[in-house]
Design an enzyme around this catalytic site. Structure first.
Site, PDB file in Angstrom:
ATOM      1  N   SER A   2       0.857  -1.176   0.000  1.00 35.22           N
ATOM      2  CA  SER A   2       0.000   0.000   0.000  1.00 35.22           C
ATOM      3  C   SER A   2       0.897   1.231   0.000  1.00 35.22           C
ATOM      4  CB  SER A   2      -0.848  -0.027   1.281  1.00 35.22           C
ATOM      5  OG  SER A   2      -1.307   1.269   1.611  1.00 35.22           O
ATOM      6  N   TYR A  57      -3.056  -0.711   9.911  1.00 31.95           N
ATOM      7  CA  TYR A  57      -2.926  -1.065   8.488  1.00 31.95           C
ATOM      8  C   TYR A  57      -1.488  -0.809   8.021  1.00 31.95           C
ATOM      9  CZ  TYR A  57      -4.281  -0.880   3.483  1.00 31.95           C
ATOM     10  OH  TYR A  57      -4.403  -1.074   2.128  1.00 31.95           O
TER      11      TYR A  57
HETATM   12  P1  NDP Z   1     -11.659  -5.369  -1.501  1.00 28.96           P
HETATM   13  O1  NDP Z   1     -12.343  -5.209  -0.192  1.00 28.96           O
HETATM   14  O2  NDP Z   1     -12.382  -5.039  -2.745  1.00 28.96           O
HETATM   15  O3  NDP Z   1     -11.064  -6.859  -1.626  1.00 28.96           O
HETATM   16  C1  NDP Z   1     -10.472  -7.496  -0.542  1.00 28.96           C
HETATM   17  C2  NDP Z   1     -10.173  -8.919  -0.949  1.00 28.96           C
HETATM   18  O4  NDP Z   1      -9.516  -9.550   0.157  1.00 28.96           O
HETATM   19  C3  NDP Z   1     -11.442  -9.675  -1.254  1.00 28.96           C
HETATM   20  O5  NDP Z   1     -11.237 -10.566  -2.331  1.00 28.96           O
HETATM   21  C4  NDP Z   1     -11.659 -10.446   0.031  1.00 28.96           C
HETATM   22  O6  NDP Z   1     -12.353 -11.663  -0.219  1.00 28.96           O
HETATM   23  C5  NDP Z   1     -10.225 -10.749   0.467  1.00 28.96           C
HETATM   24  N1  NDP Z   1     -10.183 -11.023   1.887  1.00 28.96           N
HETATM   25  C6  NDP Z   1     -10.522 -10.209   2.922  1.00 28.96           C
HETATM   26  N2  NDP Z   1     -10.444 -10.880   4.081  1.00 28.96           N
HETATM   27  C7  NDP Z   1     -10.057 -12.147   3.758  1.00 28.96           C
HETATM   28  C8  NDP Z   1      -9.826 -13.335   4.520  1.00 28.96           C
HETATM   29  N3  NDP Z   1      -9.984 -13.355   5.860  1.00 28.96           N
HETATM   30  N4  NDP Z   1      -9.445 -14.459   3.867  1.00 28.96           N
HETATM   31  C9  NDP Z   1      -9.296 -14.460   2.523  1.00 28.96           C
HETATM   32  N5  NDP Z   1      -9.506 -13.386   1.764  1.00 28.96           N
HETATM   33  C10 NDP Z   1      -9.890 -12.245   2.370  1.00 28.96           C
HETATM   34  O7  NDP Z   1     -10.343  -4.475  -1.373  1.00 28.96           O
HETATM   35  P2  NDP Z   1      -9.226  -4.037  -2.411  1.00 28.96           P
HETATM   36  O8  NDP Z   1      -9.347  -4.749  -3.693  1.00 28.96           O
HETATM   37  O9  NDP Z   1      -9.185  -2.567  -2.375  1.00 28.96           O
HETATM   38  O10 NDP Z   1      -7.938  -4.536  -1.627  1.00 28.96           O
HETATM   39  C11 NDP Z   1      -7.121  -5.589  -2.051  1.00 28.96           C
HETATM   40  C12 NDP Z   1      -5.740  -5.393  -1.438  1.00 28.96           C
HETATM   41  O11 NDP Z   1      -5.195  -4.182  -1.950  1.00 28.96           O
HETATM   42  C13 NDP Z   1      -5.736  -5.267   0.079  1.00 28.96           C
HETATM   43  O12 NDP Z   1      -4.615  -5.912   0.604  1.00 28.96           O
HETATM   44  C14 NDP Z   1      -5.625  -3.771   0.299  1.00 28.96           C
HETATM   45  O13 NDP Z   1      -5.023  -3.477   1.516  1.00 28.96           O
HETATM   46  C15 NDP Z   1      -4.746  -3.407  -0.871  1.00 28.96           C
HETATM   47  N6  NDP Z   1      -4.786  -2.000  -1.209  1.00 28.96           N
HETATM   48  C16 NDP Z   1      -5.935  -1.400  -1.621  1.00 28.96           C
HETATM   49  C17 NDP Z   1      -5.938  -0.061  -1.917  1.00 28.96           C
HETATM   50  C18 NDP Z   1      -7.152   0.670  -2.362  1.00 28.96           C
HETATM   51  O14 NDP Z   1      -7.090   1.910  -2.453  1.00 28.96           O
HETATM   52  N7  NDP Z   1      -8.243   0.000  -2.650  1.00 28.96           N
HETATM   53  C19 NDP Z   1      -4.726   0.760  -1.814  1.00 28.96           C
HETATM   54  C20 NDP Z   1      -3.578   0.017  -1.386  1.00 28.96           C
HETATM   55  C21 NDP Z   1      -3.625  -1.301  -1.111  1.00 28.96           C
HETATM   56  P3  NDP Z   1     -13.498 -12.294   0.736  1.00 28.96           P
HETATM   57  O15 NDP Z   1     -14.182 -11.163   1.441  1.00 28.96           O
HETATM   58  O16 NDP Z   1     -14.363 -13.023  -0.238  1.00 28.96           O
HETATM   59  O17 NDP Z   1     -12.757 -13.213   1.652  1.00 28.96           O
END
Ligand code: NDP
Length: 264
Positions: free
Chosen positions: A147, A160
Site C-alpha cells: 500500500s 494497516y
Molecule cells: P476489496 O475489499 O475489494 O477486496 C479485498 C479482498 O480480500 C477480497 O477478495 C476479500 O475476499 C479478500 N479477503 C478479505 N479478508 C479475507 C480473509 N480473511 N481471507 C481471505 N480473503 C480475504 O479491497 P481491495 O481490492 O481494495 O484490496 C485488495 C488489497 O489491496 C488489500 O490488501 C488492500 O489493503 C490493498 N490496497 C488497496 C488499496 C485501495 O485503495 N483500494 C490501496 C492500497 C492497497 P473475501 O471477502 O471473499 O474473503
C-alpha cells in the site's frame, strides 16, 4: 523461470497462479488479467459463492481457472490450500482489510483482525507456497500487495500501515533469501484505488477535489490500474526485478502540485 523470448516475455502460459483475495476489487482484476495472459489461475478467498461463477466465466471465455475457499484468518484453512496447491509458480498475496481509527481508539479485536488478515495469514501461506517453490526447483514469483502505507504515513491508518510496512520488509528479505532458488519477490504499493474497501471514504466531493490538487493524475485508480503491473512482475519480463516496492499511484508518492506559473 523461462529464458527471455521477446515474443512471450509477458506471457504466463504454462504457469499456475494462486491469487489469495480474488473475489473482488484488485485481486479479481489481477486474477482475470493473469488468466488472460495464459496462466491457470486459482481464485481464493472466503466468498466461494462469488469465486465459483468468476472462475466459470473465465473458463467459458476459453481461459483456465478454478476457485477455492480460503480464509486467511484460519491457520488450518491456509495449510490445506498451501498443501493442495503445492505446484503453484506464482503467488499473489492480496487479501486485506482495514479499519480507519485514531491510534488510541483501536479495539484489541480490530487490531487482531487487521494483523491476521493483512499479515499473519499471508505470511503463513507464503511460508508454505514458498517452501514448495524452493523444493521443486523451478523458480517462482511472489507479488505482495502492499500500500502507500508501505512507504509513507497518513493519519488513522496505524495498524494497516504496520501490516503493509511489514509486507514490504518481508518482500526485501525473501527476495534475498530465495534468490538462489530463482524466486523473485516484489511488492506493489497501490495508490487510491476505488473498491469496496474505501468507497464510503471517497463519497464526499471534497475528497475527490483534494486528490485532484495533490496527485499528478487527478483521478482515483481502478483495480485494472494495478493488474498490469502484477502480470508484469509475474512474467519472465521481470526476472531481473526483485525486492522492490513499486507504487502504482498516479504519482501520489513522487509528485506534488503547486500554484506557481512561470511568466510567459
Ligand atoms: P476489496 O475489499 O475489494 O477486496 C479485498 C479482498 O480480500 C477480497 O477478495 C476479500 O475476499 C479478500 N479477503 C478479505 N479478508 C479475507 C480473509 N480473511 N481471507 C481471505 N480473503 C480475504 O479491497 P481491495 O481490492 O481494495 O484490496 C485488495 C488489497 O489491496 C488489500 O490488501 C488492500 O489493503 C490493498 N490496497 C488497496 C488499496 C485501495 O485503495 N483500494 C490501496 C492500497 C492497497 P473475501 O471477502 O471473499 O474473503
Amino acid at each position: 523461470m523461462a529464458s527471455m523470448d521477446p515474443s512471450s516475455m509477458f506471457s504466463l502460459k504454462g504457469r499456475t497462479a494462486l491469487v489469495a483475495g480474488a473475489s473482488r476489487g484488485i485481486g479479481l482484476a489481477i486474477a482475470k488479467a493473469m488468466a488472460t495472459q495464459g496462466a491457470h489461475v486459482v481464485l481464493a478467498a472466503r466468498s466461494i459463492g462469488v469465486l465459483e461463477p468468476e472462475a466459470e466465466e473465465l473458463r467459458r471465455s476459453g481461459l483456465s481457472a478454478e476457485a477455492t475457499r480460503l480464509d486467511v484468518t484460519r491457520g488450518e484453512a491456509i495449510d490445506e490450500v498451501g498443501k493442495a496447491y503445492s505446484q503453484v509458480d506464482i503467488l499473489i498475496n492480496v487479501a486485506g482489510t482495514n479499519v480507519r481509527r485514531r491510534f488510541q481508539d483501536y479495539t484489541p479485536e480490530e487490531y487482531d483482525r487487521i494483523m491476521q488478515t493483512n499479515l499473519h495469514g499471508l505470511v503463513r501461506l507464503t511460508r508454505l507456497v514458498g517452501a514448495s517453490m524452493v523444493e521443486r526447483g523451478n523458480g517462482g514469483k511472489i507479488v505482495n500487495i502492499g500500500s502507500l502505507m508501505s512507504l509513507l504515513g497518513l493519519p488513522y491508518l496505524s495498524v494497516y500501515a504496520m501490516t503493509k510496512s511489514a509486507l514490504a520488509g518481508l518482500t526485501r528479505v525473501l527476495a534475498a533469501e530465495w534468490a538462489d532458488a530463482d524466486i523473485q519477490v516484489n511488492c506493489i504499493a497501490p495508490g487510491f484505488i476505488l473498491t469496496d474497501l474505501n468507497r464510503d471514504m471517497w463519497q464526499p466531493d471534497f475528497m475527490k477535489r483534494w486528490l485532484g490538487t495533490v496527485q499528478a493524475n487527478p483521478r482515483l485508480g481502478t483495480p485494472e490500474d494495478i493488474a498490469g503491473l502484477a502480470v508484469f512482475l509475474a512474467s519472465s519480463a521481470a526476472d531481473y526485478i526483485t525486492g522492490q516496492v513499486i507504487a502504482a499511484d498516479g504519482g501520489y508518492t513522487t509528485t506534488a502540485k503547486w500554484p506557481f506559473e512561470p511568466a510567459s
